[in-house]
Design a protein around this motif. Structure first.
Motif, short mmCIF file in Angstrom:
data_model
loop_
_atom_site.label_atom_id
_atom_site.label_comp_id
_atom_site.label_asym_id
_atom_site.label_seq_id
_atom_site.Cartn_x
_atom_site.Cartn_y
_atom_site.Cartn_z
N THR A 101 -58.84 -15.06 -30.04
CA THR A 101 -58.25 -15.27 -28.71
C THR A 101 -59.31 -15.15 -27.63
N ALA A 102 -60.20 -14.16 -27.75
CA ALA A 102 -61.26 -13.98 -26.76
C ALA A 102 -62.21 -15.17 -26.76
N LEU A 103 -62.56 -15.67 -27.93
CA LEU A 103 -63.46 -16.83 -28.00
C LEU A 103 -62.81 -18.06 -27.39
N TRP A 104 -61.52 -18.26 -27.64
CA TRP A 104 -60.84 -19.42 -27.08
C TRP A 104 -60.83 -19.36 -25.56
N PHE A 105 -60.47 -18.22 -25.00
CA PHE A 105 -60.40 -18.12 -23.54
C PHE A 105 -61.78 -18.30 -22.91
N ALA A 106 -62.81 -17.78 -23.56
CA ALA A 106 -64.16 -17.95 -23.03
C ALA A 106 -64.56 -19.43 -22.96
N GLU A 107 -63.97 -20.24 -23.85
CA GLU A 107 -64.27 -21.67 -23.89
C GLU A 107 -63.35 -22.47 -22.97
N HIS A 108 -62.32 -21.83 -22.40
CA HIS A 108 -61.31 -22.55 -21.61
C HIS A 108 -61.06 -21.83 -20.29
N ALA A 109 -62.12 -21.55 -19.59
CA ALA A 109 -62.00 -20.79 -18.34
C ALA A 109 -61.19 -21.53 -17.28
N ASP A 110 -61.18 -22.84 -17.33
CA ASP A 110 -60.48 -23.62 -16.30
C ASP A 110 -59.12 -24.14 -16.75
N ALA A 111 -58.70 -23.79 -17.95
CA ALA A 111 -57.41 -24.28 -18.46
C ALA A 111 -56.26 -23.65 -17.68
N ARG A 112 -55.18 -24.38 -17.57
CA ARG A 112 -53.97 -23.86 -16.91
C ARG A 112 -53.12 -23.20 -17.99
N THR A 113 -53.26 -21.90 -18.10
CA THR A 113 -52.65 -21.13 -19.19
C THR A 113 -51.47 -20.32 -18.68
N ILE A 114 -50.40 -20.34 -19.47
CA ILE A 114 -49.25 -19.47 -19.23
C ILE A 114 -49.11 -18.61 -20.48
N CYS A 115 -49.48 -17.35 -20.35
CA CYS A 115 -49.48 -16.42 -21.48
C CYS A 115 -48.19 -15.61 -21.46
N VAL A 116 -47.55 -15.50 -22.62
CA VAL A 116 -46.28 -14.79 -22.71
C VAL A 116 -46.41 -13.67 -23.72
N THR A 117 -46.01 -12.47 -23.33
CA THR A 117 -45.98 -11.34 -24.24
C THR A 117 -44.71 -10.55 -24.00
N GLY A 118 -44.52 -9.51 -24.79
CA GLY A 118 -43.31 -8.69 -24.73
C GLY A 118 -42.99 -8.21 -26.12
N THR A 119 -42.22 -7.14 -26.22
CA THR A 119 -41.89 -6.62 -27.53
C THR A 119 -40.92 -7.53 -28.26
N LYS A 120 -39.93 -8.04 -27.56
CA LYS A 120 -39.03 -9.01 -28.19
C LYS A 120 -38.79 -10.17 -27.23
N GLY A 121 -38.52 -11.33 -27.83
CA GLY A 121 -38.20 -12.52 -27.04
C GLY A 121 -39.39 -13.38 -26.65
N LYS A 122 -40.62 -12.95 -27.01
CA LYS A 122 -41.78 -13.69 -26.53
C LYS A 122 -41.93 -15.07 -27.17
N SER A 123 -41.58 -15.19 -28.45
CA SER A 123 -41.69 -16.49 -29.11
C SER A 123 -40.71 -17.49 -28.52
N THR A 124 -39.45 -17.09 -28.40
CA THR A 124 -38.45 -17.99 -27.83
C THR A 124 -38.80 -18.34 -26.39
N THR A 125 -39.28 -17.37 -25.63
CA THR A 125 -39.65 -17.63 -24.23
C THR A 125 -40.79 -18.64 -24.16
N THR A 126 -41.80 -18.49 -25.01
CA THR A 126 -42.92 -19.41 -25.00
C THR A 126 -42.49 -20.81 -25.41
N ALA A 127 -41.69 -20.90 -26.46
CA ALA A 127 -41.22 -22.21 -26.93
C ALA A 127 -40.32 -22.89 -25.90
N LEU A 128 -39.48 -22.11 -25.24
CA LEU A 128 -38.60 -22.68 -24.21
C LEU A 128 -39.43 -23.17 -23.02
N LEU A 129 -40.46 -22.43 -22.66
CA LEU A 129 -41.36 -22.86 -21.59
C LEU A 129 -41.99 -24.22 -21.92
#
Length: 463
Positions: A101-129
């Motif tokens: 993950t660190a290597l990817w972000f270092a290579e994509h400093a200008d990407a428009r990223t929406i990062c989703v985390t949380g103990t539960k619901g993060k997968s569904t939230t990311t997929a729905l987004l």
């Protein structure tokens, strides 16, 4: 910032040979074909690594502190904890541990990223987004912890407009370590989990929240109803809360933006109020991107639910079978039970013991218990002992099972041909199964359904 090019000339090792480890090897071989690499893996993985025929790759199994400290950089797989004694000792001697993950972000400093985390619901939230962004005509990547490692999409010929990225607590620190600020970061909730990896509840919370406190996203979307999230101080981010009446929130099943009713979510295929609440977080993130969230909201009705997440498999012999194998905390099991409060339910609970406290779950059973609870797995006896006095007071049946087939058989017998068999174990699958997917597939087969038909994650990748 440590990008791939900066690894040239350094002593580099890979630690872990799962999907992420293999992805890291492929990227390094493509970008740095002359770089010598050492792989630390299990005895069972040696043959696979050696079969690659890579003359510059040395595979070994002795990931000791002394062995690890011989390297400048160790690229570790997410499942390997940096708090292992050998990792801590090597880090003290100067070895730097990072993830893909660190290597990817270092290579994509200008990407428009929406990062989703949380103990539960993060997968569904990311997929729905991703689903809603694509419905609006925006080329979007759905990747990360959801099932497509970032290193597998580090080099794409036609980059997407947006990156919808799910991050586990194993990966959030990598974003902070990359030195790259996400465009937007979303947190659904925080409950104790993965304590064996993090070492303590406090460290888990700290690592989870490092996506906000360390990576400093430009805009942070937080669930205002979560006490840990509502108390966060983020001076370097614009913070937008969801759940309050001045922002995106639910009133009944209707999504509101402030006082304005936007969309009736009653028929959206998102099981549970917690998932419909996460729709509000998705809409807040879309709005933060400068897009018309209200116009995209109705497209939630065409969302395809993800497998193993409150997934209704179907009905057999009067019983409805629900696969919530991804449930790995007692809080997730409580949320699952809430979805079926009006039905007779046999809950299958228990799995790998990570030291999570089930006391709150036991207290909740005094008020709203299912008809039957079947305990199983490594922590099954502990859960059973905790619930035994509660079952007498609350009047639910409590049954112990030796494994999943036994649990399914006992749940089927206890319900007598009417009700819901709910696999929401509140614990990981380790020890009995490779992962929650394998556990869910076995549950489906035991219930009489085709396990091959339930596993695909809709929309994964770039579209």
């Amino acid at each position: 910032m440590l990008d791939i090019a900066s690894l040239a000339g350094l002593k580099v090792a890979l630690w872990g040979w799962g999907r992420e480890g293999r992805a890291a090897w492929r990227v390094l071989r493509r970008r740095l074909p002359a770089l010598s690499l050492t792989l630390f893996c299990s005895e069972a993985e040696l043959a696979d690594a050696n079969a690659l025929g890579d003359a510059l790759l040395t595979a070994r199994t002795d990931a000791t502190a002394e062995a690890l400290s011989a390297f400048d950089v160790v690229i570790k797989s997410p499942g390997i904890s940096p708090y292992k004694p050998e990792a801590l000792a090597a880090a003290e001697r100067g070895t730097r541990f990072i993830g893909g993950t660190a290597l990817w972000f270092a290579e994509h400093a200008d990407a428009r990223t929406i990062c989703v985390t949380g103990t539960k619901g993060k997968s569904t939230t990311t997929a729905l987004l991703a689903h809603l962004l694509r419905a609006g005509g925006h080329r979007t990547a759905l990747c990360g912890n959801i099932g497509l490692p970032l290193l597998e999409v580090i080099d794409v010929d036609d980059p997407p407009e947006f990156w919808a990225i799910e991050l586990s607590s194993y990966q959030t620190g990598d974003v902070a370590a990359s030195g790259v600020r996400p465009s937007i970061a979303v947190a659904t909730n925080i409950f104790p989990e993965h304590l064996d990896w993090h070492g303590s509840e406090a460290q888990y919370v700290s690592d989870k929240l490092s996506l906000f406190t360390g990576a400093a996203p430009r805009i942070a979307i937080l669930n205002g109803a979560d006490p840990r999230l509502s108390a966060l101080s983020l001076p370097h981010s614009e913070v937008r809360f969801v759940g309050g009446e001045d922002g995106w929130h639910l009133r009944g099943d209707v999504v509101h933006r402030g006082e304005r009713a936007v969309f009736d979510a009653a028929d959206v295929p998102l099981p549970g109020r917690h998932n419909r609440s996460n729709l509000c977080a998705v809409l807040a993130a879309i709005e933060a991107l400068g897009l018309d969230a209200e116009a995209l909201a109705p497209h939630a009705a065409t969302f395809q639910p993800l497998p193993h997440r409150l997934q209704t498999l179907g009905t057999r012999d009067g019983l409805t079978w629900v696969n919530d194998s991804i449930s790995t905390t007692p809080h997730a099991s409580l949320a699952a039970l809430d979805c079926f409060r009006s039905r007779r339910v046999a809950l299958l609970a228990g799995g790998h013991d990570r030291g999570i406290d089930w006391s709150d779950f036991a207290q909740a059973m005094r008020r709203h218990a299912p008809a039957v609870i079947v305990t199983l797995g490594q922590n099954g006896p502990k859960i059973h002992d905790l619930l035994a006095p509660v079952s007498d007071e609350a009047g639910f049946a409590l049954v112990a099972a030796v494994d999943l087939p036994d649990a399914v058989a006992k749940a089927r017998a206890a319900l007598g041909g009417e009700g819901v068999v709910l696999l929401s174990p509140g614990a990981p699958s380790f020890g009995s199964y490779r992962d929650y997917t394998e556990r869910g597939r076995h549950f489906a087969a035991l219930a009489g359904f085709d396990p091959e038909a339930i596993t695909a994650i809709p929309g994964l990748g770039i579209a």
